[in-house]
Design a protein around this motif. Structure first.
Motif, PDB file in Angstrom:
ATOM      1  N   CYS A  17       0.810  -1.221   0.000  1.00 43.59           N
ATOM      2  CA  CYS A  17       0.000   0.000   0.000  1.00 43.59           C
ATOM      3  C   CYS A  17       0.840   1.267   0.000  1.00 43.59           C
ATOM      4  O   CYS A  17       0.497   2.245   0.651  1.00 43.59           O
ATOM      5  N   GLY A  18       1.957   1.260  -0.716  1.00 46.84           N
ATOM      6  CA  GLY A  18       2.730   2.478  -0.912  1.00 46.84           C
ATOM      7  C   GLY A  18       3.170   3.169   0.360  1.00 46.84           C
ATOM      8  O   GLY A  18       2.854   4.323   0.586  1.00 46.84           O
ATOM      9  N   SER A  19       3.873   2.476   1.207  1.00 47.78           N
ATOM     10  CA  SER A  19       4.465   2.954   2.464  1.00 47.78           C
ATOM     11  C   SER A  19       3.547   2.869   3.671  1.00 47.78           C
ATOM     12  O   SER A  19       3.995   3.065   4.782  1.00 47.78           O
ATOM     13  N   CYS A  20       2.266   2.592   3.508  1.00 49.95           N
ATOM     14  CA  CYS A  20       1.408   2.437   4.686  1.00 49.95           C
ATOM     15  C   CYS A  20       1.491   1.018   5.241  1.00 49.95           C
ATOM     16  O   CYS A  20       0.848   0.707   6.241  1.00 49.95           O
ATOM     17  N   GLU A  21       2.304   0.157   4.607  1.00 54.41           N
ATOM     18  CA  GLU A  21       2.430  -1.223   5.080  1.00 54.41           C
ATOM     19  C   GLU A  21       2.999  -1.295   6.493  1.00 54.41           C
ATOM     20  O   GLU A  21       2.696  -2.229   7.233  1.00 54.41           O
ATOM     21  N   TRP A  22       3.782  -0.304   6.880  1.00 58.96           N
ATOM     22  CA  TRP A  22       4.344  -0.321   8.239  1.00 58.96           C
ATOM     23  C   TRP A  22       3.244  -0.092   9.268  1.00 58.96           C
ATOM     24  O   TRP A  22       3.265  -0.675  10.342  1.00 58.96           O
ATOM     25  N   GLU A  23       2.288   0.756   8.939  1.00 57.37           N
ATOM     26  CA  GLU A  23       1.148   0.952   9.840  1.00 57.37           C
ATOM     27  C   GLU A  23       0.307  -0.321   9.916  1.00 57.37           C
ATOM     28  O   GLU A  23      -0.140  -0.718  10.996  1.00 57.37           O
ATOM     29  N   ALA A  24       0.116  -0.990   8.781  1.00 56.98           N
ATOM     30  CA  ALA A  24      -0.626  -2.259   8.780  1.00 56.98           C
ATOM     31  C   ALA A  24       0.115  -3.308   9.623  1.00 56.98           C
ATOM     32  O   ALA A  24      -0.511  -4.038  10.399  1.00 56.98           O
ATOM     33  N   ALA A  25       1.431  -3.357   9.493  1.00 58.49           N
ATOM     34  CA  ALA A  25       2.223  -4.314  10.278  1.00 58.49           C
ATOM     35  C   ALA A  25       2.106  -4.005  11.769  1.00 58.49           C
ATOM     36  O   ALA A  25       1.929  -4.906  12.587  1.00 58.49           O
ATOM     37  N   ARG A  26       2.184  -2.718  12.124  1.00 57.26           N
ATOM     38  CA  ARG A  26       2.052  -2.328  13.524  1.00 57.26           C
ATOM     39  C   ARG A  26       0.694  -2.722  14.092  1.00 57.26           C
ATOM     40  O   ARG A  26       0.589  -3.166  15.225  1.00 57.26           O
ATOM     41  N   GLN A  27      -0.343  -2.576  13.284  1.00 56.81           N
ATOM     42  CA  GLN A  27      -1.672  -2.991  13.736  1.00 56.81           C
ATOM     43  C   GLN A  27      -1.708  -4.491  13.991  1.00 56.81           C
ATOM     44  O   GLN A  27      -2.374  -4.938  14.923  1.00 56.81           O
ATOM     45  N   LEU A  28      -0.999  -5.253  13.182  1.00 54.91           N
ATOM     46  CA  LEU A  28      -0.963  -6.700  13.392  1.00 54.91           C
ATOM     47  C   LEU A  28      -0.290  -7.052  14.711  1.00 54.91           C
ATOM     48  O   LEU A  28      -0.798  -7.830  15.490  1.00 54.91           O
ATOM     49  N   TRP A  29       0.896  -6.475  14.975  1.00 56.04           N
ATOM     50  CA  TRP A  29       1.618  -6.914  16.171  1.00 56.04           C
ATOM     51  C   TRP A  29       1.249  -6.142  17.431  1.00 56.04           C
ATOM     52  O   TRP A  29       1.534  -6.596  18.529  1.00 56.04           O
ATOM     53  N   ASP A  30       0.563  -4.995  17.313  1.00 60.83           N
ATOM     54  CA  ASP A  30       0.192  -4.225  18.492  1.00 60.83           C
ATOM     55  C   ASP A  30      -1.207  -4.508  19.023  1.00 60.83           C
ATOM     56  O   ASP A  30      -1.568  -4.043  20.085  1.00 60.83           O
ATOM     57  N   THR A  31      -2.014  -5.228  18.265  1.00 59.19           N
ATOM     58  CA  THR A  31      -3.404  -5.451  18.671  1.00 59.19           C
ATOM     59  C   THR A  31      -3.745  -6.935  18.598  1.00 59.19           C
ATOM     60  O   THR A  31      -2.927  -7.761  18.258  1.00 59.19           O
ATOM     61  N   ALA A  32      -4.969  -7.221  18.878  1.00 56.97           N
ATOM     62  CA  ALA A  32      -5.446  -8.602  18.793  1.00 56.97           C
ATOM     63  C   ALA A  32      -5.662  -9.017  17.342  1.00 56.97           C
ATOM     64  O   ALA A  32      -6.155 -10.106  17.083  1.00 56.97           O
ATOM     65  N   SER A  33      -5.291  -8.177  16.394  1.00 57.52           N
ATOM     66  CA  SER A  33      -5.500  -8.492  14.988  1.00 57.52           C
ATOM     67  C   SER A  33      -4.654  -9.658  14.507  1.00 57.52           C
ATOM     68  O   SER A  33      -4.786 -10.086  13.376  1.00 57.52           O
ATOM     69  N   ALA A  34      -3.796 -10.179  15.361  1.00 55.63           N
ATOM     70  CA  ALA A  34      -3.007 -11.346  14.972  1.00 55.63           C
ATOM     71  C   ALA A  34      -3.924 -12.499  14.588  1.00 55.63           C
ATOM     72  O   ALA A  34      -3.541 -13.368  13.814  1.00 55.63           O
ATOM     73  N   SER A  35      -5.156 -12.478  15.093  1.00 56.68           N
ATOM     74  CA  SER A  35      -6.094 -13.542  14.737  1.00 56.68           C
ATOM     75  C   SER A  35      -6.379 -13.540  13.241  1.00 56.68           C
ATOM     76  O   SER A  35      -6.784 -14.554  12.679  1.00 56.68           O
ATOM     77  N   VAL A  36      -6.174 -12.408  12.581  1.00 58.02           N
ATOM     78  CA  VAL A  36      -6.344 -12.338  11.130  1.00 58.02           C
ATOM     79  C   VAL A  36      -5.421 -13.353  10.460  1.00 58.02           C
ATOM     80  O   VAL A  36      -5.808 -14.042   9.518  1.00 58.02           O
ATOM     81  N   LEU A  37      -4.209 -13.474  10.949  1.00 55.26           N
ATOM     82  CA  LEU A  37      -3.230 -14.363  10.332  1.00 55.26           C
ATOM     83  C   LEU A  37      -3.587 -15.834  10.475  1.00 55.26           C
ATOM     84  O   LEU A  37      -3.115 -16.656   9.701  1.00 55.26           O
ATOM     85  N   GLN A  38      -4.400 -16.181  11.448  1.00 54.39           N
ATOM     86  CA  GLN A  38      -4.761 -17.585  11.643  1.00 54.39           C
ATOM     87  C   GLN A  38      -5.502 -18.156  10.444  1.00 54.39           C
ATOM     88  O   GLN A  38      -5.475 -19.361  10.228  1.00 54.39           O
ATOM     89  N   ALA A  39      -6.156 -17.316   9.670  1.00 55.32           N
ATOM     90  CA  ALA A  39      -6.931 -17.775   8.520  1.00 55.32           C
ATOM     91  C   ALA A  39      -6.159 -17.654   7.211  1.00 55.32           C
ATOM     92  O   ALA A  39      -6.681 -17.957   6.156  1.00 55.32           O
ATOM     93  N   VAL A  40      -4.898 -17.218   7.269  1.00 50.91           N
ATOM     94  CA  VAL A  40      -4.118 -16.939   6.064  1.00 50.91           C
ATOM     95  C   VAL A  40      -3.134 -18.071   5.786  1.00 50.91           C
ATOM     96  O   VAL A  40      -2.457 -18.544   6.697  1.00 50.91           O
TER      97      VAL A  40
END
Length: 124
Positions: A17-40
């Motif tokens: 996403c043109g440099s916003c990937e770091w914010e997306a990565a931070r959301q993954l490791w800083d929140t409960a969003s890690a559950s998103v990866l369980q389905a990937v």
């Protein structure tokens, strides 16, 4: 990123996403969003390294991301420098150039394969 719905399976999740990937990565490791990866099954990310001092330093975001993804059951299988973006001069190590954008690909780690079945025949 919202947690995945029960029973939902994602074959490939691409974050580019043109440099916003770091914010997306931070959301993954800083929140409960890690559950998103369980389905990937496969995760693809294009990472911009223009601020490499922050990203590549020991304990930096690049290393945090790799550790986080691998701790969530993925194996890194491909790292590719993007030829669409100009290289960094000088390289972080002070000699030559380094890619300003890298593409990382992970596959979900599968459990070890089952041992082969050996059939024994009786004496006939």
């Amino acid at each position: 990123m919202a947690p995945h719905s029960a029973g939902c399976q994602v074959d490939i999740l691409k974050i580019d996403c043109g440099s916003c990937e770091w914010e997306a990565a931070r959301q993954l490791w800083d929140t409960a969003s890690a559950s998103v990866l369980q389905a990937v099954d496969q995760l693809l990310m294009e990472l911009h390294l223009s601020d490499w001092r922050q990203r590549l330093s020991p304990g930096g975001d690049f290393w945090k991301l790799i550790a986080f993804v691998e701790a969530n059951g993925f194996d890194l299988f491909s790292v590719e420098a993007s030829s669409r973006h100009p290289p960094l001069y000088p390289a972080p190590w002070g000699i030559g150039s380094a890619p300003s954008v890298v593409k990382l690909s992970w596959l979900r780690r599968r459990s070890a394969p089952l041992p082969p079945i050996v059939y024994q025949t009786g004496d006939h």
